[in-house]
Scaffold this active site. Sequence first.
Site, PDB file in Angstrom:
ATOM      1  N   LYS A  14     -30.961   0.247  64.477  1.00 45.00           N
ATOM      2  CA  LYS A  14     -30.165   0.847  63.392  1.00 45.00           C
ATOM      3  C   LYS A  14     -31.061   1.406  62.279  1.00 45.00           C
ATOM      4  O   LYS A  14     -30.872   2.535  61.843  1.00 45.00           O
ATOM      5  CB  LYS A  14     -29.201  -0.191  62.790  1.00 45.00           C
ATOM      6  CG  LYS A  14     -28.138  -0.699  63.757  1.00 45.00           C
ATOM      7  CD  LYS A  14     -27.098  -1.568  63.051  1.00 45.00           C
ATOM      8  CE  LYS A  14     -27.638  -2.870  62.496  1.00 45.00           C
ATOM      9  NZ  LYS A  14     -28.096  -3.832  63.533  1.00 45.00           N
ATOM     10  N   ARG A  89     -19.884  -5.249  58.979  1.00 43.71           N
ATOM     11  CA  ARG A  89     -20.185  -6.210  60.042  1.00 43.71           C
ATOM     12  C   ARG A  89     -18.971  -7.069  60.381  1.00 43.71           C
ATOM     13  O   ARG A  89     -19.065  -7.900  61.276  1.00 43.71           O
ATOM     14  CB  ARG A  89     -21.320  -7.126  59.612  1.00 43.71           C
ATOM     15  CG  ARG A  89     -22.715  -6.652  60.029  1.00 43.71           C
ATOM     16  CD  ARG A  89     -23.715  -7.596  59.370  1.00 43.71           C
ATOM     17  NE  ARG A  89     -24.935  -7.786  60.081  1.00 43.71           N
ATOM     18  CZ  ARG A  89     -26.074  -7.149  59.801  1.00 43.71           C
ATOM     19  NH1 ARG A  89     -26.112  -6.219  58.887  1.00 43.71           N
ATOM     20  NH2 ARG A  89     -27.180  -7.449  60.452  1.00 43.71           N
ATOM     21  N   ARG A 128     -41.199  -7.420  66.369  1.00 49.94           N
ATOM     22  CA  ARG A 128     -41.082  -7.118  64.931  1.00 49.94           C
ATOM     23  C   ARG A 128     -41.517  -8.318  64.091  1.00 49.94           C
ATOM     24  O   ARG A 128     -42.109  -8.151  63.019  1.00 49.94           O
ATOM     25  CB  ARG A 128     -39.632  -6.733  64.603  1.00 49.94           C
ATOM     26  CG  ARG A 128     -39.436  -6.309  63.160  1.00 49.94           C
ATOM     27  CD  ARG A 128     -38.074  -5.689  62.919  1.00 49.94           C
ATOM     28  NE  ARG A 128     -37.032  -6.691  62.816  1.00 49.94           N
ATOM     29  CZ  ARG A 128     -35.721  -6.405  62.705  1.00 49.94           C
ATOM     30  NH1 ARG A 128     -35.326  -5.152  62.715  1.00 49.94           N
ATOM     31  NH2 ARG A 128     -34.836  -7.363  62.608  1.00 49.94           N
ATOM     32  N   ARG A 134     -40.626 -10.840  59.245  1.00 53.84           N
ATOM     33  CA  ARG A 134     -39.306 -11.193  58.725  1.00 53.84           C
ATOM     34  C   ARG A 134     -38.967 -12.626  59.087  1.00 53.84           C
ATOM     35  O   ARG A 134     -39.044 -13.003  60.254  1.00 53.84           O
ATOM     36  CB  ARG A 134     -38.252 -10.240  59.303  1.00 53.84           C
ATOM     37  CG  ARG A 134     -37.841  -9.157  58.342  1.00 53.84           C
ATOM     38  CD  ARG A 134     -36.838  -8.230  58.949  1.00 53.84           C
ATOM     39  NE  ARG A 134     -35.548  -8.865  59.223  1.00 53.84           N
ATOM     40  CZ  ARG A 134     -34.442  -8.184  59.482  1.00 53.84           C
ATOM     41  NH1 ARG A 134     -34.482  -6.868  59.485  1.00 53.84           N
ATOM     42  NH2 ARG A 134     -33.321  -8.806  59.724  1.00 53.84           N
ATOM     43  N   ARG A 145     -28.112 -15.052  65.347  1.00 47.59           N
ATOM     44  CA  ARG A 145     -27.656 -13.712  64.929  1.00 47.59           C
ATOM     45  C   ARG A 145     -26.919 -13.015  66.073  1.00 47.59           C
ATOM     46  O   ARG A 145     -25.930 -12.314  65.828  1.00 47.59           O
ATOM     47  CB  ARG A 145     -28.845 -12.883  64.421  1.00 47.59           C
ATOM     48  CG  ARG A 145     -29.292 -13.346  63.021  1.00 47.59           C
ATOM     49  CD  ARG A 145     -30.742 -12.979  62.715  1.00 47.59           C
ATOM     50  NE  ARG A 145     -30.991 -11.561  62.715  1.00 47.59           N
ATOM     51  CZ  ARG A 145     -32.192 -11.019  62.928  1.00 47.59           C
ATOM     52  NH1 ARG A 145     -33.242 -11.785  63.176  1.00 47.59           N
ATOM     53  NH2 ARG A 145     -32.338  -9.721  62.890  1.00 47.59           N
TER      54      ARG A 145
END
Length: 193
Positions: A14, A89, A128, A134, A145
């Site tokens: 996204k 969401r 990532r 993160r 998630r």
Amino acid sequence: MKNIIIFGAPGSGKGTYSAEIASRYGMGHISTGDVLRAEIKEGTELGRIAQGYIDNGQLIPDELMIDILANKYDSMPAGQGVIFDGFPRTIAQAEALKKMLAERGHDLGMMIELIVPEDVLMFRLLRRAGLEGRADDNEETIRKRFAVYHAQTEPLSRWFAEEGIRNTFDWDICKTKEGMLEAIFKEIEKQNA
Ligand code: AMP
């Protein structure tokens, strides 16, 4: 330009595609995840509240998110179209977004759904984690998630279909980032012609 809602699981791209679309068409870009991470970094009250949810892979409560989103939307330059990245969401957020836009004489525009197999998502998110560090990109939180996505966010896909604005782009068909982008740009241009 029509507004664009970018929709998909964690790791579906996204943020990456939003940035490409925003720079190509000069559109505004609102990433609610980036807004929350900036608040956490600045140590604000909102950041303090958000951190607990984010670290647990949970969603921030709707009322709070809807306020944040409306404030951010009103701060964007008018008339260029906005890309919503990571919002809505939940169905409640989607209904609130539609109402907020209608109150301003605007509409939802088009929704772009990124369909990516879960093993590819997991691979990207773990990569990532190494690159960006993160805190919520660890395997345990990623699994949470995904579960939150399936339970609370995925049902929205149908909501957008019923609004008549869903457009899907499938990684297994496009195969590369360039292939996905080409298909997405083509659809955006068709709908803005
Ligand atoms: P993202 O960067 O979009 O993956 O978002 C990271 C985290 O921020 C999510 O796992 C949620 O905890 C929170 N978040 C971002 N956007 C929303 C939203 N629209 N509603 C609720 N929580 C959100």
